[in-house]
Write an enzyme that holds these catalytic residues in place. Structure first.
Site, mmCIF file in Angstrom:
data_model
loop_
_atom_site.group_PDB
_atom_site.id
_atom_site.type_symbol
_atom_site.label_atom_id
_atom_site.label_comp_id
_atom_site.label_asym_id
_atom_site.label_seq_id
_atom_site.Cartn_x
_atom_site.Cartn_y
_atom_site.Cartn_z
ATOM 1 N N HIS A 116 16.417 52.794 13.787
ATOM 2 C CA HIS A 116 17.805 52.442 13.482
ATOM 3 C C HIS A 116 18.477 53.622 12.797
ATOM 4 C CE1 HIS A 116 16.103 48.376 13.882
ATOM 5 N NE2 HIS A 116 17.339 47.992 14.159
ATOM 6 N N LYS A 143 12.948 50.204 20.656
ATOM 7 C CA LYS A 143 14.317 49.765 20.347
ATOM 8 C C LYS A 143 15.028 50.888 19.583
ATOM 9 C CE LYS A 143 16.584 46.078 17.697
ATOM 10 N NZ LYS A 143 16.315 45.176 16.578
ATOM 11 N N LYS A 288 50.326 53.107 24.662
ATOM 12 C CA LYS A 288 50.979 52.879 25.960
ATOM 13 C C LYS A 288 51.684 54.115 26.524
ATOM 14 C CE LYS A 288 51.881 47.907 25.834
ATOM 15 N NZ LYS A 288 52.872 46.841 25.794
ATOM 16 N N ASP A 324 54.596 44.533 32.047
ATOM 17 C CA ASP A 324 55.320 43.807 30.990
ATOM 18 C C ASP A 324 56.677 43.306 31.494
ATOM 19 O OD1 ASP A 324 53.489 43.865 28.930
ATOM 20 O OD2 ASP A 324 54.190 45.774 28.135
#
Ligand code: NAP
Length: 494
Positions: A116, A143, A288, A324
């Site tokens: 980890h 893992k 955007k 939109d």
């Protein structure tokens, strides 16, 4: 094939037992975190491992590894040996544990050796080195879990998983959630999900209900088409709740996930997006306009509006669209025709631009007002419409047929606010708010009290989402299908 594992983090044996029973209904396998249980004994382990009907992983993480166990290593070994004797299916042990060899050498139980990193996602090279180092110790599986500080860290994990059939790998943190969801696409052996919100064993863990009911993780595979929403607060977007259930209903192999990122991450993300051949994306605040620099083409509408809310990947060519305007026009057209109608738009931001574009196409007469007057004036000049003063709102409401709020006022967490007071509305007008969180805004409430007909923000949201869905999949979703999915999510049924 990826299994979903639910960790149990309860503090006493009774609670652990009842959580195991609940987890068995949903999980493929269950991890018991011994380090969360107070006063653990060999007898209690025996009791916990008796009569379960899903495979069990036993984990006892030390405090230094961000677990809760602070006993001696001999004590931990006793607990792990008791778990092996009681028939657990796997032991998960840290790569640097002093007990590693003793656990790997046991012949009764399989061993998962974990690494980890709670601070960062190291480079692919460093992670491959770590993988090879662990593999040389001959565990049954490996893992590797790292912290995602950027959305782009997920792609390091996807690369790491390539060509390996004994590896579980994903990222922690909210920006790492996509690696938990896309685990089956990239061939991670396991992905972890919490039993419910509040019962997470690591940051970024999504509940099993959300993993299965919303992201339909058990149905995902290497061919799944990936869609999502690019935004600074993408995790708050409602779009995942509208698109995912329709993919399942229509048996389309797609999944829609949040792509949470800041501006500095966009450039690298778009490179990863292309490399991974993701199918497309929504784009929301504040990316955007900026996103347009990273696309191969912008359709005429999005160009005229100056913002992209949809990206479509057509054989490697990324094109930007804007749905939109279509959402707002469709929502109003349910109630009235728009040609020749006088429309007052409050606000002059990105959404207002899309609406102005749409209503111009419909030959409406538009007036725009805004807190920052210059922005309203600029919009008016550009689209050859009228602008006026926000302080003149009452007269303007009287003089127009349709009144629309496109400002973010009234949006969660400021739900009690409205840009127009009740006594400024005039009865008989058609009023729409494009804010959809909360569904019934103060603006809508004031308009209703004043005797106006109202349209709430979810209508535009659903129509713009339906437009996106069609662009991506060439399938048209039913409005009701998306509306039901959204309402179920808002009610909390998902
Ligand atoms: P934006 O570009 O940031 O524009 C925000 C607008 O709100 C500007 O006109 C701004 O005025 C005004 N405003 C913000 N705070 C104000 C305040 N305290 N007082 C007065 N005016 C204020 O945002 P946007 O992209 O246009 O989005 C606006 C809202 O529409 C958001 O709530 C968004 O969620 C919603 N939306 C809904 C849909 C849908 O499908 N239903 C689609 C898109 C957007 P200034 O110019 O003076 O700053």
């Amino acid at each position: 094939m990826t299994d979903i594992c639910v960790p149990i983090v309860a503090e006493n044996v009774e609670k652990v037992k009842s959580d195991i029973k609940e987890a068995e209904k949903h999980a493929d396998l269950i991890e018991i975190r011994l380090d969360f249980i107070k006063d653990m004994t060999k007898e209690k382990i025996k009791e916990l491992l008796n009569g379960n009907n899903k495979k069990i992983i036993i984990t006892c993480r030390n405090k230094k590894d961000r677990g809760n166990f602070d006993g001696a290593e001999e004590e931990k070994l006793e607990l792990l040996n008791a778990s092996i004797e009681s028939g657990c299916d796997y032991i998960d042990i840290e790569n640097d544990s002093k007990l590693l060899n003793q656990i790997i050498e046991n012949k009764k139980t399989k061993t998962i050796v974990s690494y980890h990193n709670f601070d960062e996602t190291p480079s692919l090279e460093a992670l491959n080195q770590k993988y090879n180092e662990i593999k040389s110790k001959k565990p049954d599986s490996i893992k590797i879990v790292t912290q995602a500080n950027s959305i782009n860290d997920n792609f390091i994990i996807f690369e790491l998983l390539k060509g390996k059939d004994d590896l579980t790998a994903f990222c922690m943190g909210i920006k790492g959630q996509m690696s938990r969801i896309l685990a089956p696409k990239y061939n991670s052996l396991l992905t972890f999900a919490s039993l419910e919100d509040g019962k997470e064993s690591a940051s970024g863990q999504i509940s099993i209900k959300e993993m299965k009911d919303l992201y339909h993780v058990p149905l995902l595979d290497k061919d799944t088409n990936v869609l999502g929403v690019i935004g600074k607060h993408a995790e708050n977007s409602q779009s995942k709740n509208m698109h995912n259930p329709v993919f399942v209903n229509k048996k389309l192999n797609y999944v829609y996930i949040p792509f949470k990122m800041d501006k500095e991450e966009v450039n690298e993300f778009m490179k990863n997006f292309r490399k991974s051949n993701f199918a497309g994306s929504s784009v929301t605040i504040p990316h955007k306009e900026y996103i347009m620099d990273f696309l191969d083409g912008i359709d005429e509408t999005a160009k005229a509006i100056g913002a992209v809310n949809t990206i479509v990947n057509e054989q490697g060519r990324l094109t930007g669209y804007n749905t939109d305007y279509y959402g707002a026009v469709s929502a109003l057209k349910e109630k009235t025709s728009l040609s020749g109608k006088k429309i007052l738009i409050i606000g002059a931001g990105g959404a207002a631009r899309a609406l102005v574009y749409g209503f111009k196409k419909e030959n409406s007469e538009i007036t725009v007002i805004n807190r920052t007057k210059e922005k309203a004036q600029k919009l008016a000049d550009e689209f050859e419409i009228k602008s006026d003063e926000l302080s003149n709102a009452k007269n303007l409401i009287n003089a127009n047929d349709i009144i629309i709020n496109t400002t973010s006022i009234g949006m969660h967490p400021n739900a009690g606010e409205s840009i127009i007071k009740e006594d400024e509305f005039v009865s008989g007008k058609l009023v729409m708010d494009i804010v959809y969180n909360p569904l019934k805004t103060k603006f809508v409430e004031n308009a209703q009290k004043a005797g106006c007909e109202v349209i709430m923000g979810d209508k535009m949201l659903i129509y713009q989402a339906a437009g996106q869905f069609e662009l991506w999949t060439k399938n048209r979703p039913e409005f009701e299908e998306m509306q039901n999915a959204l309402q179920r999510a808002i009610r909390g049924d998902l």
